[in-house]
Design a protein around this motif. Sequence first.
Motif, PDB file in Angstrom:
ATOM      1  N   UNK A 110      24.021 -64.502  23.652  1.00 51.13           N
ATOM      2  CA  UNK A 110      22.762 -63.751  23.684  1.00 51.13           C
ATOM      3  C   UNK A 110      22.535 -63.131  22.299  1.00 51.13           C
ATOM      4  N   UNK A 111      21.283 -63.161  21.859  1.00 53.67           N
ATOM      5  CA  UNK A 111      20.935 -62.609  20.546  1.00 53.67           C
ATOM      6  C   UNK A 111      20.165 -61.312  20.756  1.00 53.67           C
ATOM      7  N   UNK A 112      20.799 -60.201  20.436  1.00 50.64           N
ATOM      8  CA  UNK A 112      20.279 -58.852  20.660  1.00 50.64           C
ATOM      9  C   UNK A 112      20.130 -58.582  22.166  1.00 50.64           C
ATOM     10  N   UNK A 113      19.776 -57.349  22.505  1.00 56.73           N
ATOM     11  CA  UNK A 113      19.858 -56.957  23.921  1.00 56.73           C
ATOM     12  C   UNK A 113      18.612 -56.224  24.414  1.00 56.73           C
ATOM     13  N   UNK A 114      17.571 -56.150  23.593  1.00 59.50           N
ATOM     14  CA  UNK A 114      16.349 -55.459  24.032  1.00 59.50           C
ATOM     15  C   UNK A 114      16.558 -53.953  24.148  1.00 59.50           C
ATOM     16  N   UNK A 115      15.560 -53.301  24.718  1.00 57.08           N
ATOM     17  CA  UNK A 115      15.542 -51.834  24.715  1.00 57.08           C
ATOM     18  C   UNK A 115      16.035 -51.161  25.981  1.00 57.08           C
ATOM     19  N   UNK A 116      16.365 -51.954  27.018  1.00 62.26           N
ATOM     20  CA  UNK A 116      16.984 -51.367  28.223  1.00 62.26           C
ATOM     21  C   UNK A 116      16.166 -50.277  28.888  1.00 62.26           C
ATOM     22  N   UNK A 117      14.844 -50.309  28.757  1.00 59.83           N
ATOM     23  CA  UNK A 117      13.964 -49.291  29.357  1.00 59.83           C
ATOM     24  C   UNK A 117      14.318 -47.883  28.858  1.00 59.83           C
ATOM     25  N   UNK A 118      14.784 -47.820  27.612  1.00 61.68           N
ATOM     26  CA  UNK A 118      15.224 -46.516  27.096  1.00 61.68           C
ATOM     27  C   UNK A 118      14.617 -46.179  25.737  1.00 61.68           C
ATOM     28  N   UNK A 119      13.661 -46.986  25.280  1.00 59.20           N
ATOM     29  CA  UNK A 119      13.096 -46.726  23.955  1.00 59.20           C
ATOM     30  C   UNK A 119      11.812 -45.927  24.109  1.00 59.20           C
ATOM     31  N   UNK A 161      19.786 -50.854  22.869  1.00 57.47           N
ATOM     32  CA  UNK A 161      19.866 -49.992  24.055  1.00 57.47           C
ATOM     33  C   UNK A 161      20.060 -50.814  25.340  1.00 57.47           C
ATOM     34  N   UNK A 162      19.693 -52.079  25.301  1.00 62.20           N
ATOM     35  CA  UNK A 162      19.954 -52.958  26.450  1.00 62.20           C
ATOM     36  C   UNK A 162      21.432 -53.217  26.688  1.00 62.20           C
ATOM     37  N   UNK A 163      22.280 -52.786  25.740  1.00 60.56           N
ATOM     38  CA  UNK A 163      23.738 -52.905  25.937  1.00 60.56           C
ATOM     39  C   UNK A 163      24.286 -51.748  26.762  1.00 60.56           C
ATOM     40  N   UNK A 164      23.481 -50.673  26.885  1.00 64.44           N
ATOM     41  CA  UNK A 164      23.976 -49.412  27.449  1.00 64.44           C
ATOM     42  C   UNK A 164      23.243 -49.057  28.738  1.00 64.44           C
ATOM     43  N   UNK A 165      23.996 -48.645  29.751  1.00 63.74           N
ATOM     44  CA  UNK A 165      23.340 -48.138  30.967  1.00 63.74           C
ATOM     45  C   UNK A 165      22.601 -46.856  30.610  1.00 63.74           C
ATOM     46  N   UNK A 166      21.487 -46.646  31.299  1.00 64.01           N
ATOM     47  CA  UNK A 166      20.558 -45.597  30.905  1.00 64.01           C
ATOM     48  C   UNK A 166      21.179 -44.194  30.878  1.00 64.01           C
ATOM     49  N   UNK A 168      24.510 -43.279  31.733  1.00 66.43           N
ATOM     50  CA  UNK A 168      25.951 -43.117  31.549  1.00 66.43           C
ATOM     51  C   UNK A 168      26.489 -43.718  30.248  1.00 66.43           C
ATOM     52  N   UNK A 169      25.682 -44.509  29.563  1.00 65.06           N
ATOM     53  CA  UNK A 169      26.138 -45.248  28.376  1.00 65.06           C
ATOM     54  C   UNK A 169      27.188 -46.310  28.717  1.00 65.06           C
ATOM     55  N   UNK A 170      27.399 -46.585  30.022  1.00 63.88           N
ATOM     56  CA  UNK A 170      28.371 -47.622  30.385  1.00 63.88           C
ATOM     57  C   UNK A 170      27.903 -48.968  29.845  1.00 63.88           C
ATOM     58  N   UNK A 171      28.869 -49.845  29.542  1.00 64.64           N
ATOM     59  CA  UNK A 171      28.468 -51.151  29.007  1.00 64.64           C
ATOM     60  C   UNK A 171      27.803 -52.022  30.073  1.00 64.64           C
ATOM     61  N   UNK A 172      26.673 -52.618  29.719  1.00 67.80           N
ATOM     62  CA  UNK A 172      25.975 -53.533  30.633  1.00 67.80           C
ATOM     63  C   UNK A 172      26.658 -54.900  30.627  1.00 67.80           C
ATOM     64  N   UNK A 173      27.292 -55.243  29.518  1.00 73.88           N
ATOM     65  CA  UNK A 173      27.968 -56.549  29.384  1.00 73.88           C
ATOM     66  C   UNK A 173      29.435 -56.308  29.002  1.00 73.88           C
ATOM     67  N   UNK A 174      30.232 -55.763  29.920  1.00 81.56           N
ATOM     68  CA  UNK A 174      31.596 -55.365  29.537  1.00 81.56           C
ATOM     69  C   UNK A 174      32.494 -56.538  29.175  1.00 81.56           C
ATOM     70  N   UNK A 175      32.149 -57.739  29.653  1.00 79.12           N
ATOM     71  CA  UNK A 175      33.044 -58.877  29.404  1.00 79.12           C
ATOM     72  C   UNK A 175      32.663 -59.709  28.193  1.00 79.12           C
ATOM     73  N   UNK A 176      31.526 -59.396  27.588  1.00 81.41           N
ATOM     74  CA  UNK A 176      31.098 -60.193  26.430  1.00 81.41           C
ATOM     75  C   UNK A 176      31.707 -59.631  25.156  1.00 81.41           C
ATOM     76  N   UNK A 177      31.972 -60.511  24.207  1.00 81.76           N
ATOM     77  CA  UNK A 177      32.343 -60.046  22.869  1.00 81.76           C
ATOM     78  C   UNK A 177      31.042 -59.750  22.120  1.00 81.76           C
ATOM     79  N   UNK A 178      30.950 -58.563  21.542  1.00 83.60           N
ATOM     80  CA  UNK A 178      29.717 -58.155  20.858  1.00 83.60           C
ATOM     81  C   UNK A 178      29.978 -58.217  19.357  1.00 83.60           C
ATOM     82  N   UNK A 179      29.356 -59.188  18.702  1.00 82.65           N
ATOM     83  CA  UNK A 179      29.605 -59.390  17.266  1.00 82.65           C
ATOM     84  C   UNK A 179      28.477 -58.722  16.484  1.00 82.65           C
TER      85      UNK A 179
END
Length: 330
Positions: A110-119, A161-166, A168-179
């Motif tokens: 995946x390329x970038x993660x969008x704004x996660x409804x938080x921008x 911000x799409x990487x972060x839960x609104x 709690x800041x928990x990871x939305x993709x905990x199993x992916x490697x984020x480069x």
Amino acid sequence: MFATSRRSLILSAAVAGAAFGLDKSLAIAAPTRSQQTPDPTRGFVRYKVGDAECTALYDGIWEKAHDPAYFSNATVAETKEALAAAGFTTAFVTIPITVFVIKLNGKLVMCDAGGGDQVQAFNPQSIFVSGRLMANMAAAGIDPKKIETILISHFHPDHIFGLLEKKTNSPVFPNAEIIVPAAEYKFWTDPSMTGRLPKGRRPLAHRIQTVIPIWKNVLPVAGEDEVVPGIRFVSAPGHTAGHTAFHISSGDEQLMISNDAAYVPALCAKHPGWHGAFDQDAALAETSRRKLLDRVVADKMMICGSHFPWPGLGKIAKDGAGYTITVSTT
Ligand SMILES: [Zn+2]
């Protein structure tokens, strides 16, 4: 510490209210603005680049109110003229957010993660919608748990911000490697830098510093490595310290995901010398933009960007002193 920052928030809200001459009754009477641009009827579009299967996923849209500070060397009238010339509304600047998922050489990236409804929009006259990514990913039949790698172009909210839960800041993709680009990581995670940032960017730096360094699955990469087979980082600094484009190569075909190097093509590609307020170092951003776009033209690549007109895939040609990017809308 908490009390201080809370108090300064309240104070700055009061100052902002005073600056705009608002009183309580006016604030209550203000009409609620709503999104003018309809969401696409189908929030995903799939295409091939050689053997790579690319899926564009719609995340949202920023309908940005005009602001004389948007470009330091172009007026609002010139901005509206450029939008009209490209067939866009002049009521606001239309800035969609698109996330790309690439299936190549057996990997799902995946390329970038969008704004996660938080921008948040900086200006109350603007509308900022994000966070449609996950629903459109489901509609496209992509299981988020199967995404192995996430490439991040830069650390602006509409990209991470799409990487972060609104809440709690928990990871939305905990199993992916984020480069992530090493220069970008270094810039935002340096605590001494926070005080030097414009006030509006400090909460972003704080959130990044609270979360990203403790995640074990974040890998900073320097230079222009092939970060996954068939995809390379391309350094394009200026928009931010470590802003990076992604180059995809498969067979005879190449695609440059320019991310925010030429964010709104009707403005920034057509007029590459316009210096945007959202470019941290506008002169460097211009140099990177021209270098990147010249390369795409010379090598006859396809191009797409995070904020190109939906769904983002386009052709580029030199056009006088600038470039025209034509995006296919199907
Ligand atoms: Zn952006």
